[in-house]
Design a protein around this motif. Sequence first.
Motif, short mmCIF file in Angstrom:
data_model
loop_
_atom_site.label_atom_id
_atom_site.label_comp_id
_atom_site.label_asym_id
_atom_site.label_seq_id
_atom_site.Cartn_x
_atom_site.Cartn_y
_atom_site.Cartn_z
N ASP A 192 54.13 29.24 45.73
CA ASP A 192 53.74 29.56 47.22
C ASP A 192 52.92 30.52 47.31
OD1 ASP A 192 55.13 31.66 46.53
OD2 ASP A 192 56.82 31.41 48.00
N THR A 193 52.24 31.40 46.31
CA THR A 193 50.97 32.14 46.92
C THR A 193 49.66 31.48 46.65
OG1 THR A 193 50.42 32.85 44.42
CG2 THR A 193 52.14 33.95 45.47
N TRP A 194 49.70 30.16 46.47
CA TRP A 194 48.37 29.34 46.20
C TRP A 194 47.87 29.20 47.61
CZ3 TRP A 194 44.73 28.51 43.24
CH2 TRP A 194 43.82 27.46 43.83
N VAL A 195 48.68 28.71 48.56
CA VAL A 195 48.46 28.36 49.96
C VAL A 195 47.87 29.58 50.69
CG1 VAL A 195 48.98 27.32 52.25
CG2 VAL A 195 49.52 26.22 50.19
N ARG A 196 48.54 30.80 50.31
CA ARG A 196 48.48 32.06 50.95
C ARG A 196 47.10 32.72 50.51
NH1 ARG A 196 53.75 35.30 50.32
NH2 ARG A 196 54.25 33.72 48.71
N SER A 197 46.61 32.44 49.28
CA SER A 197 45.55 32.79 48.56
C SER A 197 44.31 31.96 49.50
CB SER A 197 45.34 32.56 47.29
OG SER A 197 46.29 33.16 46.60
N ASP B 176 36.14 38.31 49.92
CA ASP B 176 35.38 37.67 49.14
C ASP B 176 35.97 36.78 47.84
OD1 ASP B 176 33.78 40.95 49.19
OD2 ASP B 176 33.23 38.99 50.41
N VAL B 177 36.72 37.42 47.36
CA VAL B 177 37.43 36.83 46.07
C VAL B 177 38.80 37.02 46.02
CG1 VAL B 177 37.35 36.87 43.46
CG2 VAL B 177 35.34 37.04 44.57
N VAL B 178 39.73 36.14 45.76
CA VAL B 178 41.02 36.15 45.55
C VAL B 178 41.27 35.57 44.09
CG1 VAL B 178 43.27 35.03 46.06
CG2 VAL B 178 41.72 35.43 47.76
N VAL B 179 42.20 36.39 43.11
CA VAL B 179 42.51 35.88 41.84
C VAL B 179 43.86 35.68 41.93
CG1 VAL B 179 42.86 36.77 39.60
CG2 VAL B 179 40.88 37.32 40.98
N ASN B 180 44.29 34.57 41.72
CA ASN B 180 45.68 34.11 41.84
C ASN B 180 46.20 33.68 40.35
OD1 ASN B 180 48.09 32.07 41.87
ND2 ASN B 180 47.52 32.41 44.21
N TYR B 181 47.12 34.58 39.87
CA TYR B 181 47.75 34.40 38.39
C TYR B 181 49.00 33.47 38.60
CZ TYR B 181 44.79 38.39 36.94
OH TYR B 181 43.78 39.02 36.60
N THR C 167 52.77 30.63 36.92
CA THR C 167 54.08 30.90 36.40
C THR C 167 55.15 30.65 37.49
OG1 THR C 167 53.67 33.11 36.96
CG2 THR C 167 53.50 32.64 34.67
N ALA C 168 54.63 30.30 38.88
CA ALA C 168 55.47 30.28 39.87
C ALA C 168 55.51 28.70 40.25
CB ALA C 168 55.13 31.44 41.23
N GLY C 169 54.70 28.02 39.77
CA GLY C 169 54.91 26.59 39.92
C GLY C 169 53.24 26.14 39.80
N TYR C 170 53.16 24.98 39.19
CA TYR C 170 51.82 24.25 39.22
C TYR C 170 51.54 23.25 40.29
CZ TYR C 170 54.67 20.69 37.15
OH TYR C 170 55.49 19.53 37.10
N ASP C 171 52.42 22.69 41.02
CA ASP C 171 52.04 21.86 42.00
C ASP C 171 52.32 22.29 43.34
OD1 ASP C 171 51.41 19.13 42.84
OD2 ASP C 171 53.48 18.41 42.54
N PRO C 172 51.59 23.27 43.88
CA PRO C 172 51.80 23.80 45.31
C PRO C 172 51.01 22.81 46.39
CG PRO C 172 50.09 24.99 44.24
CD PRO C 172 50.45 24.19 43.18
N PRO C 173 51.69 22.84 47.50
CA PRO C 173 51.11 22.01 48.49
C PRO C 173 49.53 22.47 48.84
CG PRO C 173 52.69 23.22 49.39
CD PRO C 173 52.77 23.53 48.13
N THR C 174 48.82 21.61 48.81
CA THR C 174 47.19 22.22 49.31
C THR C 174 46.71 21.62 50.40
OG1 THR C 174 46.95 22.95 46.96
CG2 THR C 174 45.05 22.94 48.48
N ASP C 175 46.54 22.29 51.72
CA ASP C 175 45.75 21.67 52.69
C ASP C 175 44.47 21.62 52.57
OD1 ASP C 175 44.58 21.14 55.26
OD2 ASP C 175 46.18 22.28 56.36
N ILE C 176 43.73 20.85 52.26
CA ILE C 176 42.36 20.77 51.62
C ILE C 176 41.38 21.17 52.80
CG2 ILE C 176 42.67 19.40 49.68
CD1 ILE C 176 41.16 16.90 51.61
N ARG C 177 41.80 21.02 54.07
CA ARG C 177 41.01 21.61 55.21
C ARG C 177 40.49 23.06 55.01
NH1 ARG C 177 44.54 20.41 59.99
NH2 ARG C 177 46.06 21.04 58.61
#
Length: 77
Positions: free
Chosen positions: A32-37, A23-28, A53-63
Amino acid sequence: LRVLNWHPEFHRYLRSINSDGVDVVVNYTGGDTWVRSLKCVEHGGRVLTCGATAGYDPPTDIRYIWRKEMDIRGSDG
């Protein structure tokens, strides 16, 4: 409400428990945890981002975002 402490392959782990996703993911951390979230959110689910803290510009597949019609929110509090 489903809760999971950090796991190296948490997106795969969560999908093995519930193939629909969560339902919900909280990403702190971002990074590289962004895409997995994004990959473990169910259709219509939510992602709350409140750190980078691990990076502000992760790749994001908007699909992942539009296909699952997810809601992404930011919080600094």
